[in-house]
Design a protein around this motif. Structure first.
Motif, PDB file in Angstrom:
ATOM      1  N   HIS A  62       5.329  -7.623  30.503  1.00 23.08           N
ATOM      2  CA  HIS A  62       6.299  -7.448  31.588  1.00 23.08           C
ATOM      3  C   HIS A  62       7.643  -8.121  31.334  1.00 23.08           C
ATOM      4  O   HIS A  62       8.668  -7.705  31.883  1.00 23.08           O
ATOM      5  CB  HIS A  62       5.710  -7.961  32.903  1.00 23.08           C
ATOM      6  N   LYS A  63       7.664  -9.154  30.511  1.00 25.23           N
ATOM      7  CA  LYS A  63       8.947  -9.827  30.228  1.00 25.23           C
ATOM      8  C   LYS A  63       9.963  -8.869  29.617  1.00 25.23           C
ATOM      9  O   LYS A  63      11.172  -9.043  29.776  1.00 25.23           O
ATOM     10  CB  LYS A  63       8.718 -11.009  29.288  1.00 25.23           C
ATOM     11  N   ALA A  65      10.587  -5.964  30.568  1.00 24.43           N
ATOM     12  CA  ALA A  65      11.276  -5.232  31.639  1.00 24.43           C
ATOM     13  C   ALA A  65      12.591  -5.915  31.988  1.00 24.43           C
ATOM     14  O   ALA A  65      13.602  -5.248  32.248  1.00 24.43           O
ATOM     15  CB  ALA A  65      10.389  -5.128  32.871  1.00 24.43           C
ATOM     16  N   GLU A  66      12.583  -7.238  32.006  1.00 22.32           N
ATOM     17  CA  GLU A  66      13.816  -7.978  32.293  1.00 22.32           C
ATOM     18  C   GLU A  66      14.760  -7.921  31.101  1.00 22.32           C
ATOM     19  O   GLU A  66      15.967  -7.726  31.251  1.00 22.32           O
ATOM     20  CB  GLU A  66      13.469  -9.414  32.665  1.00 22.32           C
ATOM     21  N   GLU A  67      14.215  -8.071  29.913  1.00 18.20           N
ATOM     22  CA  GLU A  67      15.052  -8.076  28.712  1.00 18.20           C
ATOM     23  C   GLU A  67      15.782  -6.755  28.516  1.00 18.20           C
ATOM     24  O   GLU A  67      16.937  -6.724  28.086  1.00 18.20           O
ATOM     25  CB  GLU A  67      14.177  -8.379  27.491  1.00 18.20           C
ATOM     26  N   CYS A  69      16.222  -4.361  31.003  1.00 20.81           N
ATOM     27  CA  CYS A  69      16.710  -3.811  32.278  1.00 20.81           C
ATOM     28  C   CYS A  69      15.973  -2.522  32.642  1.00 20.81           C
ATOM     29  O   CYS A  69      16.587  -1.487  32.935  1.00 20.81           O
ATOM     30  CB  CYS A  69      18.216  -3.563  32.228  1.00 20.81           C
ATOM     31  N   CYS A  70      14.657  -2.601  32.601  1.00 17.41           N
ATOM     32  CA  CYS A  70      13.828  -1.445  32.945  1.00 17.41           C
ATOM     33  C   CYS A  70      13.733  -1.288  34.462  1.00 17.41           C
ATOM     34  O   CYS A  70      14.224  -2.119  35.218  1.00 17.41           O
ATOM     35  CB  CYS A  70      12.441  -1.604  32.333  1.00 17.41           C
ATOM     36  N   GLN A  90       5.003 -13.801  43.100  1.00 20.56           N
ATOM     37  CA  GLN A  90       5.593 -13.136  41.937  1.00 20.56           C
ATOM     38  C   GLN A  90       6.204 -11.789  42.327  1.00 20.56           C
ATOM     39  O   GLN A  90       7.316 -11.456  41.908  1.00 20.56           O
ATOM     40  CB  GLN A  90       4.522 -12.938  40.865  1.00 20.56           C
ATOM     41  N   LYS A  93       9.524 -12.265  44.132  1.00 20.16           N
ATOM     42  CA  LYS A  93      10.605 -12.612  43.198  1.00 20.16           C
ATOM     43  C   LYS A  93      11.120 -11.375  42.469  1.00 20.16           C
ATOM     44  O   LYS A  93      12.319 -11.190  42.289  1.00 20.16           O
ATOM     45  CB  LYS A  93      10.106 -13.634  42.170  1.00 20.16           C
ATOM     46  N   LEU A  94      10.199 -10.518  42.054  1.00 24.94           N
ATOM     47  CA  LEU A  94      10.599  -9.315  41.316  1.00 24.94           C
ATOM     48  C   LEU A  94      11.384  -8.352  42.194  1.00 24.94           C
ATOM     49  O   LEU A  94      12.388  -7.786  41.757  1.00 24.94           O
ATOM     50  CB  LEU A  94       9.355  -8.614  40.749  1.00 24.94           C
ATOM     51  N   LYS A  97      14.869  -9.282  42.612  1.00 29.19           N
ATOM     52  CA  LYS A  97      15.664  -8.969  41.423  1.00 29.19           C
ATOM     53  C   LYS A  97      15.866  -7.458  41.266  1.00 29.19           C
ATOM     54  O   LYS A  97      16.350  -6.991  40.256  1.00 29.19           O
ATOM     55  CB  LYS A  97      14.968  -9.508  40.171  1.00 29.19           C
ATOM     56  N   PHE A  99      13.605  -5.103  40.936  1.00 28.60           N
ATOM     57  CA  PHE A  99      12.606  -4.377  40.160  1.00 28.60           C
ATOM     58  C   PHE A  99      11.656  -3.674  41.120  1.00 28.60           C
ATOM     59  O   PHE A  99      11.305  -4.217  42.168  1.00 28.60           O
ATOM     60  CB  PHE A  99      11.783  -5.330  39.282  1.00 28.60           C
TER      61      PHE A  99
END
Length: 199
Positions: A62-63, A65-67, A69-70, A90, A93-94, A97, A99
């Motif tokens: 899942h990391k 996705a942030e890297e 910009c999914c 969790q 938080k997502l 952001k 997501f």
């Protein structure tokens, strides 16, 4: 909502074909590669331009996705059931952001207490699976469930009208696309039927 789930393993034409599907109007791709390492999946993502990555929901690592910009992240039944309070935190938080978050259910009675935490949920198998043997359809109906519930399992262009009749917000397709001789042509067929029924 019409979703395509990737094949579990990489294959030569996959990246080109996924790009073609997105160019044809596919808005959500679920990237499910359960045996793939973090490094392998990262290398795969590096071959997509940003507007393609923005359609993708990750089932693992899942990391990334942030890297990249999914679009968001998909969580398994096991993750949802074992992490309780920490898991809810969790998810919050997502979503802050921006997501999207999704999950999978295999029993309709589990939807009521958990579905509201997610932007949408898969319910499967609705029909007998094309890609998994001995995965018999359960004929679910989801009328009067307020959340977005997406039908998964045995979805073909011929089944879209029944998906709608059973109260689903959309369909997720896997085997009908990737086990066909021409995945792009098969997607067009499914998409045309979907847009006709869900207009």
């Amino acid at each position: 909502m019409l979703i395509v789930i990737t094949a579990e393993t990489f294959f030569t034409a996959e990246i080109t074909q996924i790009k073609q599907l997105i160019d044809l109007g596919l808005k959500t791709v679920h990237v499910r590669k359960p045996q793939t390492s973090y490094a392998e999946l990262k290398s795969w993502f590096q071959q997509f331009e940003p507007h393609y990555l923005a359609t993708m929901m990750l089932h693992q690592h899942h990391k990334l996705a942030e890297e990249f910009c999914c679009k968001g992240m998909h969580f398994t039944e096991m993750q949802r059931n074992t992490e309780s309070e920490a898991f809810r935190f969790q998810l919050e938080k997502l979503t802050k952001k921006v997501f999207q978050v999704s999950t999978s259910f295999h029993e309709i009675n589990e939807l009521n207490s958990n579905a509201a935490l997610f932007d949408y949920c898969f319910l499967s198998p609705v029909f007998t699976s094309i890609s998994k043997t001995e995965y018999e359809g359960k004929g679910f109906e989801v009328h009067n469930i307020p959340q977005q519930i997406i039908a998964l399992g045995g979805i073909t262009s011929e089944k879209i009208v029944e998906v709608h009749q059973r109260g689903f917000s959309g369909a997720a397709v896997l085997g009908a696309i990737w086990l066909s001789k021409n995945p792009v042509e098969e997607f067009i067929k499914i998409k045309d039927e979907y847009e006709h029924i869900y207009r």
